[in-house]
Design an enzyme around this catalytic site. Structure first.
Site, PDB file in Angstrom:
ATOM      1  CG  PHE A  16      30.980  10.829  -0.973  1.00 64.19           C
ATOM      2  CD1 PHE A  16      30.846  11.404   0.282  1.00 64.19           C
ATOM      3  CD2 PHE A  16      30.163   9.752  -1.294  1.00 64.19           C
ATOM      4  CE1 PHE A  16      29.936  10.907   1.207  1.00 64.19           C
ATOM      5  CE2 PHE A  16      29.251   9.253  -0.388  1.00 64.19           C
ATOM      6  CZ  PHE A  16      29.137   9.826   0.874  1.00 64.19           C
ATOM      7  CB  ILE A  17      33.809   7.063   0.045  1.00 62.78           C
ATOM      8  CG1 ILE A  17      32.304   6.988  -0.224  1.00 62.78           C
ATOM      9  CG2 ILE A  17      34.193   6.061   1.125  1.00 62.78           C
ATOM     10  CD1 ILE A  17      31.847   5.639  -0.756  1.00 62.78           C
ATOM     11  CG  ASN A  38      41.109   9.983 -12.550  1.00 61.53           C
ATOM     12  OD1 ASN A  38      40.276  10.310 -11.696  1.00 61.53           O
ATOM     13  ND2 ASN A  38      40.834   9.114 -13.510  1.00 61.53           N
ATOM     14  CG  PHE A  39      41.557  15.645  -9.182  1.00 65.40           C
ATOM     15  CD1 PHE A  39      40.966  16.129  -8.032  1.00 65.40           C
ATOM     16  CD2 PHE A  39      42.900  15.314  -9.154  1.00 65.40           C
ATOM     17  CE1 PHE A  39      41.700  16.294  -6.872  1.00 65.40           C
ATOM     18  CE2 PHE A  39      43.651  15.473  -8.008  1.00 65.40           C
ATOM     19  CZ  PHE A  39      43.044  15.972  -6.854  1.00 65.40           C
ATOM     20  CG  ASP A  58      52.621  14.256  -1.975  1.00 67.02           C
ATOM     21  OD1 ASP A  58      52.211  15.198  -2.679  1.00 67.02           O
ATOM     22  OD2 ASP A  58      53.614  13.573  -2.266  1.00 67.02           O
ATOM     23  CG  LEU A  85      38.248   4.191  -1.211  1.00 76.57           C
ATOM     24  CD1 LEU A  85      39.537   4.090  -0.418  1.00 76.57           C
ATOM     25  CD2 LEU A  85      37.297   5.147  -0.503  1.00 76.57           C
ATOM     26  CE1 TYR A 152      31.461   1.166 -10.123  1.00 76.18           C
ATOM     27  CE2 TYR A 152      29.456   0.151  -9.269  1.00 76.18           C
ATOM     28  CZ  TYR A 152      30.664   0.806  -9.054  1.00 76.18           C
ATOM     29  OH  TYR A 152      31.062   1.102  -7.767  1.00 76.18           O
ATOM     30  CB  VAL A 196      20.648   9.147  -1.355  1.00 73.01           C
ATOM     31  CG1 VAL A 196      20.347  10.096  -0.199  1.00 73.01           C
ATOM     32  CG2 VAL A 196      20.214   7.735  -0.983  1.00 73.01           C
ATOM     33  CG  PHE A 212      12.487   3.831 -12.100  1.00 77.36           C
ATOM     34  CD1 PHE A 212      12.359   3.856 -13.478  1.00 77.36           C
ATOM     35  CD2 PHE A 212      13.198   4.845 -11.472  1.00 77.36           C
ATOM     36  CE1 PHE A 212      12.946   4.854 -14.228  1.00 77.36           C
ATOM     37  CE2 PHE A 212      13.781   5.854 -12.223  1.00 77.36           C
ATOM     38  CZ  PHE A 212      13.657   5.866 -13.597  1.00 77.36           C
TER      39      PHE A 212
END
Length: 215
Positions: A16-17, A38-39, A58, A85, A152, A196, A212
């Site tokens: 996305f970014i 790596n998709f 590429d 990223l 994370y 979001v 929450f």
């Protein structure tokens, strides 16, 4: 920081970014753009517009935490600047914490080592607002304490520390940026989506929104 006539590498560039950044880099008239992804979350269709505008783009399917493979890429492409990223996202860390930490820390170490060895000249590493944890004060500033709450967040905070240590110890040219709650086209709508798109999807489908605490 000019990217004109530079050879640029974007890890996670099919996400996305990342793909949005690729679109923006094209406007800077670089010599070449290479995407490593790596998709796991990235999609080829996210780069369709970029390929129309920059036919030499590429795209390489690769795990950015693989040092030898990454070294081969930056050497062959004579990369000047890396936008880093590539990431295993927060929801994944709740199911696969070890994988998340190992991969995210590994990616940061790889790009730092490439810079230390002189394989690349500049690194722009994308961190996350998650390293700050829940806000102790509002608005949050860059001197807000790091208060990681998930595997994370721990992996990204550790990656930031690795980047800073290489800057201080080896003098590499690196910058850390910490995006907050990005939204927009190409955002992942699936099980690893952020809050979001999850809320928007529920509203559009007429489902109740889960709140929450005080929201």
């Amino acid at each position: 920081m000019s990217l004109k006539s530079k050879n640029v590498l974007v890890t996670g560039g099919a996400g996305f970014i990342g793909s949005t950044l690729v679109d923006r880099i094209i406007q800077e008239n670089p010599n070449s753009i290479t995407v490593v992804d790596n998709f796991f979350l990235g999609r080829q269709e996210n780069l369709l517009e970029a390929k129309k505008l920059f036919s030499e783009l590429d795209v390489i399917r690769l795990d950015a935490s693989d040092f030898s493979a990454m070294q081969d890429v930056v050497s062959a492409k004579e990369i000047d600047t890396v936008f880093d990223l590539a990431v295993v996202p927060l929801p994944t860390s709740l199911t696969y914490p070890s994988l998340t930490m190992r991969t995210n820390i590994g990616i940061a170490t790889v790009v730092c080592e490439l810079a230390r060895k002189g394989e690349v000249g500049r690194v722009v590493h994308f961190s996350t607002s998650e390293v700050y944890g829940s806000a102790r004060r509002v608005p949050m500033s860059e001197d807000h304490p790091n208060d990681v709450l998930t595997p994370y967040a721990a992996s990204k905070s550790s990656a930031d520390s690795i980047i800073r240590s290489y800057v201080e110890t080896f003098g590499i040219d690196a910058t850390i940026v910490r995006p907050f709650n990005n939204i927009g086209p190409r955002q992942n709508p699936g099980s690893y989506a952020g809050i979001v798109p999850v809320v928007i999807k529920k509203v559009l489908s007429g489902e109740p929104i889960e709140i929450f605490g005080d929201g």
